[in-house]
Write a protein that holds these residues in place. Structure first.
Motif, PDB file in Angstrom:
ATOM      1  N   SER A 110       0.817  -1.213   0.000  1.00  0.00           N
ATOM      2  CA  SER A 110       0.000   0.000   0.000  1.00  0.00           C
ATOM      3  C   SER A 110       0.851   1.263   0.000  1.00  0.00           C
ATOM      4  CB  SER A 110      -0.934   0.016   1.217  1.00  0.00           C
ATOM      5  OG  SER A 110      -0.172  -0.004   2.414  1.00  0.00           O
ATOM      6  N   GLY A 111       2.121   1.154   0.390  1.00  0.00           N
ATOM      7  CA  GLY A 111       2.993   2.323   0.430  1.00  0.00           C
ATOM      8  C   GLY A 111       3.886   2.463  -0.774  1.00  0.00           C
ATOM      9  N   PHE A 112       3.771   1.544  -1.753  1.00  0.00           N
ATOM     10  CA  PHE A 112       4.636   1.597  -2.929  1.00  0.00           C
ATOM     11  C   PHE A 112       3.890   2.294  -4.063  1.00  0.00           C
ATOM     12  CE2 PHE A 112       6.281  -0.365  -6.907  1.00  0.00           C
ATOM     13  CZ  PHE A 112       7.566   0.168  -6.846  1.00  0.00           C
ATOM     14  N   HIS A 113       4.199   3.558  -4.282  1.00  0.00           N
ATOM     15  CA  HIS A 113       3.586   4.338  -5.347  1.00  0.00           C
ATOM     16  C   HIS A 113       4.681   4.697  -6.341  1.00  0.00           C
ATOM     17  CE1 HIS A 113      -0.331   5.375  -3.275  1.00  0.00           C
ATOM     18  NE2 HIS A 113       0.369   4.781  -2.313  1.00  0.00           N
ATOM     19  N   TRP A 114       4.395   4.496  -7.644  1.00  0.00           N
ATOM     20  CA  TRP A 114       5.413   4.761  -8.645  1.00  0.00           C
ATOM     21  C   TRP A 114       4.773   5.250  -9.926  1.00  0.00           C
ATOM     22  CZ3 TRP A 114      10.179   5.914  -9.149  1.00  0.00           C
ATOM     23  CH2 TRP A 114      10.802   5.835 -10.408  1.00  0.00           C
ATOM     24  N   GLY A 115       5.444   6.173 -10.601  1.00  0.00           N
ATOM     25  CA  GLY A 115       4.969   6.648 -11.888  1.00  0.00           C
ATOM     26  C   GLY A 115       5.394   8.079 -12.140  1.00  0.00           C
ATOM     27  N   GLY A 116       5.050   8.566 -13.317  1.00  0.00           N
ATOM     28  CA  GLY A 116       5.361   9.931 -13.706  1.00  0.00           C
ATOM     29  C   GLY A 116       4.226  10.862 -13.345  1.00  0.00           C
ATOM     30  N   PRO A 117       4.057  11.923 -14.136  1.00  0.00           N
ATOM     31  CA  PRO A 117       3.004  12.903 -13.830  1.00  0.00           C
ATOM     32  C   PRO A 117       1.609  12.284 -13.847  1.00  0.00           C
ATOM     33  CG  PRO A 117       4.542  13.770 -15.459  1.00  0.00           C
ATOM     34  CD  PRO A 117       4.862  12.322 -15.294  1.00  0.00           C
TER      35      PRO A 117
END
Length: 329
Positions: free
Chosen positions: A64-71
């Motif tokens: 739940s704490g792993f957020h990834w990506g661009g804009p």
């Protein structure tokens, strides 16, 4: 958007006392729950996830704490896909999460496992109620272990379900104690590599599409082999279909049955794959690579690569070689 150790949307727990050996631990999630797969579930264990400090390399994080990506492109749309420089292993144990790739999304449900190799463009925005783990593996730790070279997802085989989670946990605990790795690391990575090589598409059931796939798979593989032989020729799908002795509709149907993608989409994916391999493994100039792969020009290559990976070809090459990142517009 480096992965956070906590989900900022959830109430923050009071930090626990530091253990006697000063090794930091996560206060968010229990240790990996019982394996969810074809094997019979074992009783869940409780405890704390080992958590590496920033810069430690290999880390185990709550999913739940792993957020990834661009804009972020809109309030209701996921972040744009972006390349990471480490391997990512995702293991949900409750709920579901969607991994967004440049031209498709892959929904990962509880009990399944997914491996995203370094250099793959993706984004991830897990819901706050999803439970599970994300293991970040630096490529330098892998050595000769035969980890997949492309995205893999499925159910762990029955013989792997009981050993996969302990191997992940032991690997992360060793990394928290010794950021440089320890003697058990190759063994644990080897167990994970074997489990990934035997992932099953469906839990305990044969794929009902197996009969239709019997003819679709060979045609699709022949198409990709033909396309990869001379990308600079820039032949059309129809021309390649005639060379393979089938119609354009037959080729497209075979590609969708065996890979879930149209022939044109698979061709674009193959061109991108060959571009990333050339940028990683050769010193050829970027204009030369663009010409070899049949792009209309350098500008076309730059735009297509940036849209698919979130990085320019120069930035991707620097990331894969561990060089200081250049300023990208």
């Amino acid at each position: 958007m480096d992965p956070a150790a906590t989900d900022p949307r959830l109430p923050q727990a009071e930090p626990s006392a530091t253990p006697a050996d000063d090794r930091p631990v996560s206060v968010l999630a229990p240790v990996i729950a019982a394996p969810l797969g074809p094997a019979e579930a074992a009783p869940p264990r409780t405890g704390m996830l080992p958590r590496g400090r920033p810069g430690d390399g290999l880390r185990l994080l709550p999913l739940s704490g792993f957020h990834w990506g661009g804009p972020v492109r809109g309030r209701k749309t996921p972040p744009s896909p972006r390349v990471r420089g480490d391997h990512v292993l995702i293991r949900p144990v409750a709920g579901a999460v969607s991994v967004e790739f440049p031209r498709q999304a892959h929904v990962l449900t509880a009990g399944r496992i997914a491996f995203i190799p370094a250099g793959t463009a993706f984004s991830l925005k897990p819901p706050p109620d999803v439970q599970g783990q994300t293991l970040l593996i630096p490529p330098a730790w892998v050595g000769a272990q035969p980890l997949p070279k492309a995205f893999r997802s499925g159910w762990p085989a029955s013989e792997d379900a009981a050993i996969l989670d302990p191997a992940i946990l032991a690997l992360a605990e060793g990394a928290a104690r010794d950021p440089g790795g320890n003697g058990a690391t190759p063994y644990q990575l080897g167990l994970i590599a074997v489990a990934l090589s035997r992932l099953e598409e469906r839990q305990g059931h044969a794929d009902p599409r197996s009969d239709s796939l019997a003819g679709a798979r060979p045609l699709t593989e022949r198409f990709l082999a033909l396309a990869g032989c001379d990308m600079a020729a820039n032949r059309t799908i129809a021309e390649m279909a005639r060379a393979l002795g089938c119609s354009l509709a037959q080729l497209d149907r075979a590609c969708r049955q065996s890979r879930g993608r149209s022939a044109l989409e698979l061709l674009y994916d193959l061109r991108l794959q060959l571009a990333t391999e050339a940028l990683r493994g050769s010193t050829r100039s970027i204009p030369e690579i663009a010409e070899e792969l049949g792009y209309a020009g350098l500008g076309h290559f730059m735009r297509a690569f940036l849209a698919a990976t979130g990085r320019t070809p120069e930035g991707y090459r620097a990331l894969m070689r561990g060089e200081p990142p250049a300023q990208e517009g």
